[in-house]
Design an enzyme around this catalytic site. Structure first.
Site, PDB file in Angstrom:
ATOM      1  N   ASP A 196      57.299  38.520  13.003  1.00  0.00           N
ATOM      2  CA  ASP A 196      56.472  39.270  13.949  1.00  0.00           C
ATOM      3  C   ASP A 196      54.974  39.059  13.682  1.00  0.00           C
ATOM      4  O   ASP A 196      54.483  39.345  12.600  1.00  0.00           O
ATOM      5  CB  ASP A 196      56.846  40.756  13.754  1.00  0.00           C
ATOM      6  CG  ASP A 196      56.081  41.711  14.646  1.00  0.00           C
ATOM      7  OD1 ASP A 196      55.320  41.260  15.510  1.00  0.00           O
ATOM      8  OD2 ASP A 196      56.282  42.934  14.467  1.00  0.00           O
ATOM      9  N   GLY A 366      53.847  50.142  14.823  1.00  0.00           N
ATOM     10  CA  GLY A 366      55.210  49.809  14.412  1.00  0.00           C
ATOM     11  C   GLY A 366      55.320  48.389  13.879  1.00  0.00           C
ATOM     12  O   GLY A 366      56.428  47.909  13.643  1.00  0.00           O
ATOM     13  N   HIS A 367      54.171  47.735  13.728  1.00  0.00           N
ATOM     14  CA  HIS A 367      54.199  46.324  13.339  1.00  0.00           C
ATOM     15  C   HIS A 367      53.538  46.095  11.983  1.00  0.00           C
ATOM     16  O   HIS A 367      52.585  46.788  11.617  1.00  0.00           O
ATOM     17  CB  HIS A 367      53.488  45.478  14.399  1.00  0.00           C
ATOM     18  CG  HIS A 367      54.133  45.548  15.740  1.00  0.00           C
ATOM     19  ND1 HIS A 367      55.177  44.740  16.111  1.00  0.00           N
ATOM     20  CD2 HIS A 367      53.893  46.358  16.803  1.00  0.00           C
ATOM     21  CE1 HIS A 367      55.548  45.031  17.351  1.00  0.00           C
ATOM     22  NE2 HIS A 367      54.786  46.016  17.792  1.00  0.00           N
ATOM     23  N   HIS A 389      56.285  36.458  18.438  1.00  0.00           N
ATOM     24  CA  HIS A 389      55.818  37.752  18.959  1.00  0.00           C
ATOM     25  C   HIS A 389      54.304  37.918  18.861  1.00  0.00           C
ATOM     26  O   HIS A 389      53.806  38.556  17.946  1.00  0.00           O
ATOM     27  CB  HIS A 389      56.480  38.936  18.246  1.00  0.00           C
ATOM     28  CG  HIS A 389      57.961  38.936  18.364  1.00  0.00           C
ATOM     29  ND1 HIS A 389      58.753  39.711  17.591  1.00  0.00           N
ATOM     30  CD2 HIS A 389      58.787  38.247  19.172  1.00  0.00           C
ATOM     31  CE1 HIS A 389      60.014  39.488  17.897  1.00  0.00           C
ATOM     32  NE2 HIS A 389      60.059  38.613  18.863  1.00  0.00           N
ATOM     33  N   ASP A 442      60.296  41.562  42.382  1.00  0.00           N
ATOM     34  CA  ASP A 442      59.520  42.388  43.311  1.00  0.00           C
ATOM     35  C   ASP A 442      60.537  43.145  44.163  1.00  0.00           C
ATOM     36  O   ASP A 442      61.220  42.549  44.990  1.00  0.00           O
ATOM     37  CB  ASP A 442      58.631  41.487  44.175  1.00  0.00           C
ATOM     38  CG  ASP A 442      57.758  42.299  45.126  1.00  0.00           C
ATOM     39  OD1 ASP A 442      57.832  43.549  45.107  1.00  0.00           O
ATOM     40  OD2 ASP A 442      56.992  41.691  45.891  1.00  0.00           O
TER      41      ASP A 442
END
Lengths: 554, 554
Positions: A196, A366-367, A389, A442
């Site tokens: 991450d 959260g990282h 990420h 859409d």
């Protein structure tokens, strides 16, 4: 690692690089493909009218017989949001931890896909065999419970994928990330680490979720005489848990408001991921029965989203909650880049109505920050590093960190979505490219809006349009009616009568010129009208509305 | 202050509150009105296609004979940008310091207003008599040179308006803000202080502009082997001065790129506000004659603006500069809220092309933080505090600060744009309201685009439009041609042939129903078509394009 291993596998990110969101990666070996995560992205500002963006899985569809399953790291929208759309096309068996699966099932139910979709709940430490691959789920910490890293055993070696993660030594729910297992895997030999990058620009360590709980306690203590409203991310179950803990401690009833938060907390509660003391949670309709200082409202809208509960409350269009002077509103969140203005708008509205807004030191990420990433590198000691990420700037800072951690520069790769990376003990190269542009959703349409349609919306949004209707005689090609001019989104017609009349004259002249010269090709006539009108309007107004000549014949 | 003074004046902000930008305030006493600043605002995200927003000066036009002059605090767009538009209507004499006037004159020239506009350059300490008012210009510091606070002597007492300001003890150009004069005025008695709220949320002191110069020196020293590109605000002459100082010191040639920066630096240079050593500045076309490490490019685009030089360089569409691996790009700016995503996009593009981007500790604000505001309150000791320049949250934090500084709560007023505040020794009340919505500028049009046009643009931008053309016989009212369906910004027509054919059928049925029942009112026919089509499209696509039936008769 077996140094004589000549096998290679392919890593193919179909989304999630150079952008936040839409995470999906395929790993392929001979007749086996596994897919990691299947998220959506929210539209960029220039994707006018688009609701969602989902991954282009053309490559997977072309190899549908190889696809063995979808393994999911955690239950955030950017990792599970596209599952119902993609399952309709690929119908892969899904493997995920309990809460993650609960949230996936909510989506499958909405799309009537429950009966047709094979699902298996996996526990931390458990291994799943998927064709040539074996996948082990490893406990991590993140801003949603039940997050997992994946150890993917491949014929070419072990690939570790962290998913989104942080290291929380004092998590609110469950245990600390399984650092021992990362270490064990590292001892055995890790071919590649895919980790991450979201906070790779940030020095130090991310704070524990528990620190926010202490802040809540202090804020509840400081504001005993006021109603408290707290906005946070709908999916942050531990955050809601901590608010409820503070509410219980300070004798307040808690109300949860906002559809997505109600859904997620209901699922979390059913599955045992949140512990709500009896008589603490009340329905929003009961709120009026309690004095302000005995209530806390937990709500969505922490990103200033237009239709979320807090935004409706701030704009005085919420049907059950109105801000009163003295209300304390806490944003337990940071604005995601791009949302700052919307968040400040809501804050201004709340303050103008007399609320006191608190938005500092009430959130933790959260990282993993840089020191946490370094720890994971130190434990796993991978041969190759593949940052995932994040936007390019995050991936790059992560790549620099990997080099600092001793990985040779040529063994660190910043991939681009769609790249096919061939990887093995003796191979680490991008060998191909597959389609991987996002697909626009859409309304009910998936993929029926593309760049040409968006370009038209862009043009219409900037200057509106002018329609010219002309009716010609089928035989003589002479003008029977018109030109009639209709405009929308251009000017106030009533206050611009001369301008509209001059438009009509310009158009009439262009038409006369064509007809008197015997031009019968409608395309040609339209293009003359367009050119003349365009030039006239630019001279007169310095604007370029869309000009749309329509010819009918009778 | 004369405690028996029963006189009152009116303070009327016509813009600049609850928002950043469009600063303009009128002060009125009997037959005299003076106007302070005349700025523009950049459009909000929902003002589609709008170029600029300028103040509504209806109130001033209605009282044109009273207006004695426009006094301008400094040369930023949000304080001078609307001058040419408003001067066309009011033709006020303009009073400003030298650089400010130079920048105003650039605008007047563009609009061919130089000959008709009376202008007077004012020095710090100088007083201007304007009807019942006397206005003194006081030296301040800000992110543009020649900024002034105003001491406005009125029959009701002295009003001090800070303009945008900070306290810089070591400014790059000119002297420190004239704190002694603020103290002197305070001793004599200040009725009201109108001070800058922009940084009222920020604790402490804003750093001196000189600190950025030291950072530049360090960065030039650290990057001796690389080309350096620095993006900053076009109007920050002192920042450009410091870059040029570092360039000279480290033997680099400097290039200035970006129209607005070239214009402002040219004016600043002509008027003596920037000191460029001989042979330091070169034209962009000469850049290729020097090695990379001997050049620094100073450019616009620090906010990620789409068409600014740096954005074009990052997107590889600049015709003279291409990023090379190793280039060092410095953002000497902070993103203004709302611009974060655009800035990060440019950073990602630059890094992906191999540039090293630096964007931390390379900027200082031009606005006073809380400790500076406190100092100004301590020196002036006003009876009333009227926070100006900021969003509501800034005004509120500023109001709290004024109360902390000992001003009674009832003597602190957060005004709303358009409020008429009557103020005197014994009066401090909002007594009325004047029109003060912004006026939209779109191309050459001023005020011809309003909310209805914007609502149409909004609708068109989200779902595009469908046009239905029907031709009826004038006498029989029978269908002669059509219905023909044309769509733009809705779907890819080629891939949605069935949908478009079903549209036509829906429309045909609606029309048949009307005609068979003898409906002749076109309005009625159009509304039936619209309703049926709207319902059909929502069911089929969950979208609501604009539906535009057009009927012609032959």
């Amino acid at each position: 690692m077996n140094k004589n291993n000549k096998e290679t596998v392919k890593i193919i990110p179909l989304g999630g690089l150079e952008q936040i969101g839409m995470n999906i990666t395929a790993i392929e070996y001979e007749d086996s493909i596994i897919v990691i995560d299947c998220g959506l992205a929210f539209p960029e500002d220039d994707m006018l009218g688009i609701d969602l963006v989902i991954p282009d899985v053309t490559y997977l569809k072309e190899n549908a017989d190889k696809v063995r399953g979808l393994v999911v790291t955690h239950g955030h929208e950017d990792h599970i949001g596209a599952i119902p759309y993609i399952e309709k096309e690929l119908n892969m068996p899904i493997y995920a931890t309990k809460l993650t699966m609960g949230l996936i099932e909510n989506k499958l139910k909405e799309h009537n896909l429950m009966n047709n979709t094979r699902r298996k709940v996996v526990k931390y430490g458990q291994n799943i065999n998927l064709g040539a691959f074996r996948v082990e789920f490893i406990r991590t910490n993140h801003s949603i419970a039940d997050s997992a890293a994946l150890a993917i055993y491949t014929p070419a070696g072990l690939i570790v994928h962290t998913g989104d993660f942080k290291i929380d030594y004092t998590p609110v729910f469950g245990g600390t990330i399984d650092l021992q297992r990362f270490a064990e895997l590292g001892k055995k030999g890790v071919l590649a680490l895919m980790a991450d990058s979201t906070n790779a620009e940030k020095e130090g360590f991310t704070q524990s979720e528990k620190t926010v709980g202490r802040t809540f306690d202090n804020l509840f203590n400081d504001n005993k005489d006021h109603r408290i409203i707290i906005a946070t991310f709908a999916s942050n179950v531990d955050r809601v848990q901590q608010i409820i803990n503070s509410a219980y401690k300070y004798g307040r009833k808690a109300v949860i408001e906002g559809r997505s938060m109600v859904n997620i907390i209901t699922t979390a509660s059913e599955l045992g991921y949140i512990n709500i003391p009896d008589n603490t949670l009340i329905d929003i309709s009961e709120m009026k029965n309690y004095p302000d200082e005995k209530v806390v409202l937990i709500t969505t809208g922490s990103q200033g989203e237009n239709m979320a509960a807090l935004s409706r409350i701030a704009a005085s269009i919420h049907n059950k909650v109105a801000i009163k002077p003295g209300d304390v509103v806490i944003f337990s969140s940071h604005p995601i880049p791009g949302n700052e203005k919307a968040v400040f708008k809501v804050i201004n509205e709340l303050e103008a109505k007399g609320a006191h807004v608190i938005f500092e030191d009430t959130h933790v990420s959260g990282h993993a920050c840089r020191e946490e990433l370094k720890l994971i590198y130190a434990l796993t000691r991978p041969k190759y590093a593949i940052p995932v990420h994040g936007e390019y700037r995050h991936l790059k800072r992560h790549a620099e960190l990997a080099v600092e951690m001793g990985i040779p520069k040529e063994n660190v790769k910043i991939m681009t979505t769609g790249d096919v990376l061939e990887i093995g003990e003796e191979k680490f190269d991008v060998v191909g490219k597959v389609p991987a542009q996002g697909v626009f959703v859409d309304g009910l349409g998936v993929g029926d809006v593309g760049n040409i349609v968006l370009r038209d919306r862009q043009l219409l949004s900037q200057n509106g349009l002018i329609i010219i209707v002309v009716t010609l005689d089928r035989y003589s090609n002479q003008l029977v009616a018109g030109p009639d001019i209709v405009s929308r989104g251009f000017v106030y017609v009533r206050e611009s009568e001369t301008l509209m009349e001059d438009c009509r004259i310009t158009c009439q002249e262009a038409l006369d010129r064509c007809l008197s010269r015997g031009v019968t090709d409608w395309g040609k006539i339209k293009s003359v009208i367009k050119d003349d009108m365009g030039e006239f309007l630019w001279k007169r107004t310095k604007r370029s509305p869309m000009i749309l000549p329509i010819i009918t014949e009778v």
